[in-house]
Design a protein around this motif. Sequence first.
Motif, PDB file in Angstrom:
ATOM      1  N   TYR A  36       0.843  -1.185   0.000  1.00 13.45           N
ATOM      2  CA  TYR A  36       0.000   0.000   0.000  1.00 13.45           C
ATOM      3  C   TYR A  36       0.888   1.248   0.000  1.00 13.45           C
ATOM      4  O   TYR A  36       1.965   1.257   0.611  1.00 13.45           O
ATOM      5  CB  TYR A  36      -0.883   0.061   1.247  1.00 13.45           C
ATOM      6  CG  TYR A  36      -1.917  -1.022   1.366  1.00 13.45           C
ATOM      7  CD1 TYR A  36      -2.527  -1.576   0.242  1.00 13.45           C
ATOM      8  CD2 TYR A  36      -2.308  -1.494   2.615  1.00 13.45           C
ATOM      9  CE1 TYR A  36      -3.489  -2.566   0.359  1.00 13.45           C
ATOM     10  CE2 TYR A  36      -3.274  -2.490   2.748  1.00 13.45           C
ATOM     11  CZ  TYR A  36      -3.854  -3.020   1.617  1.00 13.45           C
ATOM     12  OH  TYR A  36      -4.802  -3.998   1.741  1.00 13.45           O
ATOM     13  N   THR A  40      -2.452   5.272   1.704  1.00 15.18           N
ATOM     14  CA  THR A  40      -3.448   4.189   1.643  1.00 15.18           C
ATOM     15  C   THR A  40      -3.388   3.336   2.898  1.00 15.18           C
ATOM     16  O   THR A  40      -4.425   3.008   3.495  1.00 15.18           O
ATOM     17  CB  THR A  40      -3.213   3.309   0.408  1.00 15.18           C
ATOM     18  OG1 THR A  40      -3.270   4.110  -0.770  1.00 15.18           O
ATOM     19  CG2 THR A  40      -4.254   2.204   0.317  1.00 15.18           C
ATOM     20  N   VAL A  44      -6.393   2.597   5.478  1.00 15.95           N
ATOM     21  CA  VAL A  44      -6.838   1.222   5.729  1.00 15.95           C
ATOM     22  C   VAL A  44      -6.848   0.952   7.231  1.00 15.95           C
ATOM     23  O   VAL A  44      -7.832   0.429   7.787  1.00 15.95           O
ATOM     24  CB  VAL A  44      -5.945   0.203   4.994  1.00 15.95           C
ATOM     25  CG1 VAL A  44      -6.245  -1.215   5.483  1.00 15.95           C
ATOM     26  CG2 VAL A  44      -6.160   0.283   3.490  1.00 15.95           C
ATOM     27  N   ILE A 104     -15.614   2.960  -1.677  1.00  8.87           N
ATOM     28  CA  ILE A 104     -14.250   3.358  -1.313  1.00  8.87           C
ATOM     29  C   ILE A 104     -13.833   4.629  -2.060  1.00  8.87           C
ATOM     30  O   ILE A 104     -13.221   5.533  -1.476  1.00  8.87           O
ATOM     31  CB  ILE A 104     -13.271   2.202  -1.594  1.00  8.87           C
ATOM     32  CG1 ILE A 104     -13.518   1.059  -0.602  1.00  8.87           C
ATOM     33  CG2 ILE A 104     -11.820   2.669  -1.522  1.00  8.87           C
ATOM     34  CD1 ILE A 104     -12.798  -0.219  -0.929  1.00  8.87           C
ATOM     35  N   ILE A 119     -13.912  -1.844   2.496  1.00  7.84           N
ATOM     36  CA  ILE A 119     -12.490  -2.191   2.428  1.00  7.84           C
ATOM     37  C   ILE A 119     -12.287  -3.661   2.768  1.00  7.84           C
ATOM     38  O   ILE A 119     -11.572  -4.398   2.060  1.00  7.84           O
ATOM     39  CB  ILE A 119     -11.664  -1.301   3.371  1.00  7.84           C
ATOM     40  CG1 ILE A 119     -11.678   0.149   2.898  1.00  7.84           C
ATOM     41  CG2 ILE A 119     -10.220  -1.803   3.472  1.00  7.84           C
ATOM     42  CD1 ILE A 119     -11.048   1.132   3.871  1.00  7.84           C
ATOM     43  N   LEU A 260      -6.705  -0.799  -3.879  1.00 10.59           N
ATOM     44  CA  LEU A 260      -6.863   0.161  -2.800  1.00 10.59           C
ATOM     45  C   LEU A 260      -5.994   1.397  -3.002  1.00 10.59           C
ATOM     46  O   LEU A 260      -6.408   2.518  -2.681  1.00 10.59           O
ATOM     47  CB  LEU A 260      -6.573  -0.507  -1.450  1.00 10.59           C
ATOM     48  CG  LEU A 260      -7.602  -1.573  -1.046  1.00 10.59           C
ATOM     49  CD1 LEU A 260      -7.293  -2.132   0.323  1.00 10.59           C
ATOM     50  CD2 LEU A 260      -9.024  -1.005  -1.049  1.00 10.59           C
ATOM     51  N   LEU A 264      -8.631   4.301  -2.859  1.00 13.71           N
ATOM     52  CA  LEU A 264      -8.754   4.848  -1.512  1.00 13.71           C
ATOM     53  C   LEU A 264      -7.813   6.026  -1.358  1.00 13.71           C
ATOM     54  O   LEU A 264      -6.635   5.874  -1.051  1.00 13.71           O
ATOM     55  CB  LEU A 264      -8.438   3.759  -0.469  1.00 13.71           C
ATOM     56  CG  LEU A 264      -8.607   4.144   1.008  1.00 13.71           C
ATOM     57  CD1 LEU A 264     -10.034   4.560   1.291  1.00 13.71           C
ATOM     58  CD2 LEU A 264      -8.188   2.986   1.904  1.00 13.71           C
TER      59      LEU A 264
END
Length: 265
Positions: A36, A40, A44, A104, A119, A260, A264
Amino acid sequence: MKKIILSVLLVAATLSAKAWHLNCDRAVALVASHNYNPATLSLVKQYVGEDVTKSAYYLASLRKDGRYSETEGWHKLHLNAELNPAAANDSDAYVQIEKALEVIRNHKSHSTKEVRFAINTVINLVIDMHNISNVVIEGIPQSGTDFQFQSSKGSANGRPAKLFPYSWKDLWTVRYPQQHAAYNPAMWATDLEIMFGDKKSEFTSGTLRDWAADMGRDTKRVHRLLEANNGQFLHATVQAHESLHMSCMGRAAYRIAALLNENLK
C-alpha cells in the motif's frame, strides 16, 4: 474411550485445517499491506484497525456471529464461456468488489461503518476470487462445486497407483496450505514476496475484469486437464499444481494493493 479420542482428533484436525487456510489468506492480506502507498495504509488502518490481516476472513467472521447471511455466496466468481463476468445476481465476488470500490472511491461521503465494510469486502473477496475452487465457468458443470476427484499418495514404485476420493475444494483450501503447516502468516508472506516480487507489475496490469478472466483461464485449464485424465489428479499432478496455488496467492496480494492504492484516496 476410543470413540472419544477419535472425536477429539477429528476436531483437532478440522481446526488445524482451518488454521492453515486462514494463515494462507492472512499472508495474502499482509503482502498486500506491504504494498500500500503510505497514505493508503494509513486510511486502511484507520478504517479496519492495525491488524490488516483480519480482513482476509472478514465476511466469514460476520456470518459466524449470525450477521450478514446474504454474503454467503459472495466468494464465488461467475464467468461466461468467454470468461467475462456473468453473475445473474448479487451473489458474486466481482459484483460485490465493484460495489465496494464505489463506496471506497467516495469514502468521504459514507459512514465509517460503510467504508470499513467496503475495504474488508474488497480484501476478502479478491482473495476468494483467486481460489480455483471458487471460480464458476459456463460450460464446465463441475467448476465452483465441491466434487470428488481421484487422487493417489506418493510414489507407487512402478505399481498402479492406489486411488482414493478427494475433495476439490479441500485441494485448494486445505491440501496446499497444509504443505506449509509450520508457517505463520509473516513467514508465508516472506516466501510470496521472494517468489513473486518481480512479477508485481505483470500481476497488476489490466483491470479487475482482466484479472477475473485470468483466473478463468487457469481454472479452465485445470478442469480440462482433470477431464482429460478421466477425473484423476495423481500425486505428481497435485504436487505440480502447488505452484499455481502460490501464484494465485501472489496475484491476489498485489491486486488488492493496486485496487486500494488507486481507489482509496
